[in-house]
Design an enzyme around this catalytic site. Structure first.
Site, PDB file in Angstrom:
ATOM      1  N   SER A  59       0.855  -1.198   0.000  1.00 44.35           N
ATOM      2  CA  SER A  59       0.000   0.000   0.000  1.00 44.35           C
ATOM      3  C   SER A  59       0.890   1.246   0.000  1.00 44.35           C
ATOM      4  O   SER A  59       2.109   1.142   0.235  1.00 44.35           O
ATOM      5  CB  SER A  59      -0.893   0.002   1.250  1.00 44.35           C
ATOM      6  OG  SER A  59      -0.083   0.189   2.398  1.00 44.35           O
ATOM      7  N   ASP A  96      -0.888  -1.339  -4.045  1.00 40.75           N
ATOM      8  CA  ASP A  96      -2.261  -1.576  -3.578  1.00 40.75           C
ATOM      9  C   ASP A  96      -2.914  -0.230  -3.256  1.00 40.75           C
ATOM     10  O   ASP A  96      -2.323   0.600  -2.546  1.00 40.75           O
ATOM     11  CB  ASP A  96      -2.167  -2.458  -2.316  1.00 40.75           C
ATOM     12  CG  ASP A  96      -3.495  -3.018  -1.866  1.00 40.75           C
ATOM     13  OD1 ASP A  96      -4.404  -3.168  -2.709  1.00 40.75           O
ATOM     14  OD2 ASP A  96      -3.610  -3.319  -0.659  1.00 40.75           O
ATOM     15  N   HIS A  97      -4.099   0.001  -3.758  1.00 38.71           N
ATOM     16  CA  HIS A  97      -4.859   1.233  -3.479  1.00 38.71           C
ATOM     17  C   HIS A  97      -4.079   2.511  -3.790  1.00 38.71           C
ATOM     18  O   HIS A  97      -4.028   3.433  -2.959  1.00 38.71           O
ATOM     19  CB  HIS A  97      -5.336   1.255  -2.014  1.00 38.71           C
ATOM     20  CG  HIS A  97      -6.359   0.205  -1.715  1.00 38.71           C
ATOM     21  ND1 HIS A  97      -7.674   0.300  -2.109  1.00 38.71           N
ATOM     22  CD2 HIS A  97      -6.243  -0.997  -1.096  1.00 38.71           C
ATOM     23  CE1 HIS A  97      -8.326  -0.788  -1.745  1.00 38.71           C
ATOM     24  NE2 HIS A  97      -7.478  -1.592  -1.129  1.00 38.71           N
ATOM     25  N   GLY A 193     -10.086  -5.227   6.633  1.00 39.01           N
ATOM     26  CA  GLY A 193      -9.836  -5.274   8.071  1.00 39.01           C
ATOM     27  C   GLY A 193     -10.306  -6.563   8.722  1.00 39.01           C
ATOM     28  O   GLY A 193     -10.730  -7.518   8.054  1.00 39.01           O
ATOM     29  N   SER A 231      -9.824 -11.448   3.493  1.00 33.49           N
ATOM     30  CA  SER A 231      -9.314 -12.290   4.585  1.00 33.49           C
ATOM     31  C   SER A 231     -10.471 -13.013   5.264  1.00 33.49           C
ATOM     32  O   SER A 231     -11.572 -12.467   5.388  1.00 33.49           O
ATOM     33  CB  SER A 231      -8.576 -11.434   5.625  1.00 33.49           C
ATOM     34  OG  SER A 231      -7.269 -11.150   5.180  1.00 33.49           O
TER      35      SER A 231
HETATM   36  P1  13P Z   1      -8.152  -7.801   4.160  1.00 37.67           P
HETATM   37  O1  13P Z   1      -8.178  -6.708   5.170  1.00 37.67           O
HETATM   38  O2  13P Z   1      -9.463  -8.557   4.173  1.00 37.67           O
HETATM   39  O3  13P Z   1      -7.005  -8.720   4.318  1.00 37.67           O
HETATM   40  O4  13P Z   1      -8.057  -7.136   2.702  1.00 37.67           O
HETATM   41  C1  13P Z   1      -6.817  -6.712   2.212  1.00 37.67           C
HETATM   42  C2  13P Z   1      -6.934  -5.911   0.964  1.00 37.67           C
HETATM   43  O5  13P Z   1      -7.947  -5.847   0.314  1.00 37.67           O
HETATM   44  C3  13P Z   1      -5.741  -5.179   0.524  1.00 37.67           C
HETATM   45  O6  13P Z   1      -6.010  -4.381  -0.572  1.00 37.67           O
HETATM   46  O1  G3H Z   2      -6.425  -2.524   1.787  1.00 36.60           O
HETATM   47  C1  G3H Z   2      -5.542  -2.097   2.521  1.00 36.60           C
HETATM   48  C2  G3H Z   2      -4.431  -2.955   2.973  1.00 36.60           C
HETATM   49  O2  G3H Z   2      -4.874  -3.836   3.986  1.00 36.60           O
HETATM   50  C3  G3H Z   2      -3.238  -2.144   3.386  1.00 36.60           C
HETATM   51  O3  G3H Z   2      -3.458  -1.451   4.563  1.00 36.60           O
HETATM   52  O4  G3H Z   2      -2.772   0.959   4.324  1.00 36.60           O
HETATM   53  O5  G3H Z   2      -2.630  -0.250   6.534  1.00 36.60           O
HETATM   54  O6  G3H Z   2      -1.031  -0.770   4.688  1.00 36.60           O
HETATM   55  P1  G3H Z   2      -2.412  -0.294   5.050  1.00 36.60           P
HETATM   56 ZN    ZN Z   3      -7.938  -3.496  -0.638  1.00 39.47          ZN
END
Ligand code: 13P
Ligand code: G3H
Ligand code: ZN
Length: 326
Positions: A59, A96-97, A193, A231
């Site tokens: 991320s 990610d994101h 989460g 998750s």
């Molecule tokens: P979880 O919090 O369900 O593991 O999802 C992670 C996620 O989507 C990261 O982009």
């Molecule tokens: O979707 C988000 C991921 O779980 C990453 O989370 O921004 O705390 O690294 P983070």
């Molecule tokens: Zn995500």
């Protein structure tokens, strides 16, 4: 520019072959988040042991935590480690994101083979425009792009608000066609989460909206779909955390059978962060509770890494179906 690093030079791959194989063979490629060396070692070891392709994802805040200058070298180390373990596997390094074009560009120029541009909070038109801008840049370097349509529900949301955040299948075809994006994250009831749903003891979480997924598949046949927030919040780790001094009483995730069903569809990538965090935290709490005098980080990060290896192998073999595909 002279200081740029491109993923091909690090031994990484983009996601196109991975997704084609996942689509053809009916499994999902695991996308595990990492922030540090032990997490990365655990993910690589677990994926090599189960012979699975893997998307290593970071991320924006994880990139800051690990340091942007360190990350390409960690990724190159991951490739070298898999080779040293005797079974190289396809590995992508994915943002990610991603929150902006500039962040996506910085990642592309520093070794990422795949980026997500998350415009899910924007209007449909703005999301399309931003995604298109990132795609135009990324594809010049053969980097894959993931976008998102719909917003993942959060635990505080009202039911009505959650409904209105699901992906609208009627928007997907135009979005995919006009942006040229390589994969799309959709909202069908997963959430980020460790506290995904409010359920009473003995109750099952609400099922995922497979009707929305099927409608999406009809509109864009053969197009790779991504599930975030996937998750399972594995109960054994939550129980261990609570047993050794933690407090995570209402933690609940996506049932494994729902995820197995999703892997049989156009879902080609499943994101897992929380389960890895839980596995490591459970192991660390146990070591420190049983050995209050311990202060060598290897003595608790080692078992945490081992717990992550086991979790990754389990997911790949029993849930995602990605084992023995690499
Ligand atoms: P979880 O919090 O369900 O593991 O999802 C992670 C996620 O989507 C990261 O982009
Ligand atoms: O979707 C988000 C991921 O779980 C990453 O989370 O921004 O705390 O690294 P983070
Ligand atoms: Zn995500």
């Amino acid at each position: 520019m002279i200081n740029n690093i491109y993923y091909q030079d690090l031994g990484l791959v983009n996601t196109s072959d991975m997704f084609r194989q996942a689509m053809d063979e009916g499994f999902a490629v695991p996308a595990y988040n990492f922030n540090n060396m032990e997490q990365l070692q655990g993910i690589v070891t677990g994926c090599v042991a189960s012979k699975s392709p893997v998307i290593l994802q970071v991320s924006g805040s994880a990139r800051q935590y690990a340091h942007s200058a360190m990350l390409p070298h960690l990724a190159a180390g991951a490739v070298a480690m898999a080779e040293a373990l005797g079974h190289p596997i396809p590995m992508a390094l994915h943002l990610d994101h991603g929150s902006s074009f500039d962040l996506c560009r910085a990642c592309i120029e520093s070794g990422f083979s795949s980026v997500m541009i998350d415009g899910s909070h924007l209007s449909f038109q703005e999301n399309m425009a931003l995604t298109r801008e990132v795609v135009n840049f990324a594809h010049d370097f053969d980097v894959s792009v993931e976008a998102e349509l719909g917003v993942l529900a959060g635990i505080e949301d009202e039911v009505v608000a959650e409904r209105s955040h699901y992906t609208r299948p009627e928007e997907v075809e135009e979005f995919v066609g006009k942006t040229g994006v390589d994969s799309l994250a959709i909202s069908i009831g997963t959430s980020h989460g460790a506290y995904k749903f409010k359920v009473k003891p003995g109750e099952e979480p609400p099922p995922l909206r497979f009707d929305i997924l099927e409608e999406v598949e009809k509109r864009v046949p053969g197009f790779p779909i991504v599930l975030h927030g996937a998750s399972s919040v594995m109960p054994q780790y939550v129980a261990m955390i609570n047993q050794y001094g933690g407090k995570m009483d209402d933690a609940v995730g996506i049932p494994e059978d729902q995820l197995r069903r999703a892997t049989q569809s156009a879902v080609c990538k499943i994101n897992i962060d929380s389960d890895g965090r839980l596995a490591m935290t459970a192991a660390i709490r146990k070591v420190l509770a049983e050995n209050p005098g311990e202060f060598d980080p290897r003595k608790y990060l080692g078992p945490a890494r081992e717990a992550l290896v086991e979790m990754v192998q389990y997911k790949n073999e029993k849930v995602l179906g990605s084992a023995n595909r690499a």
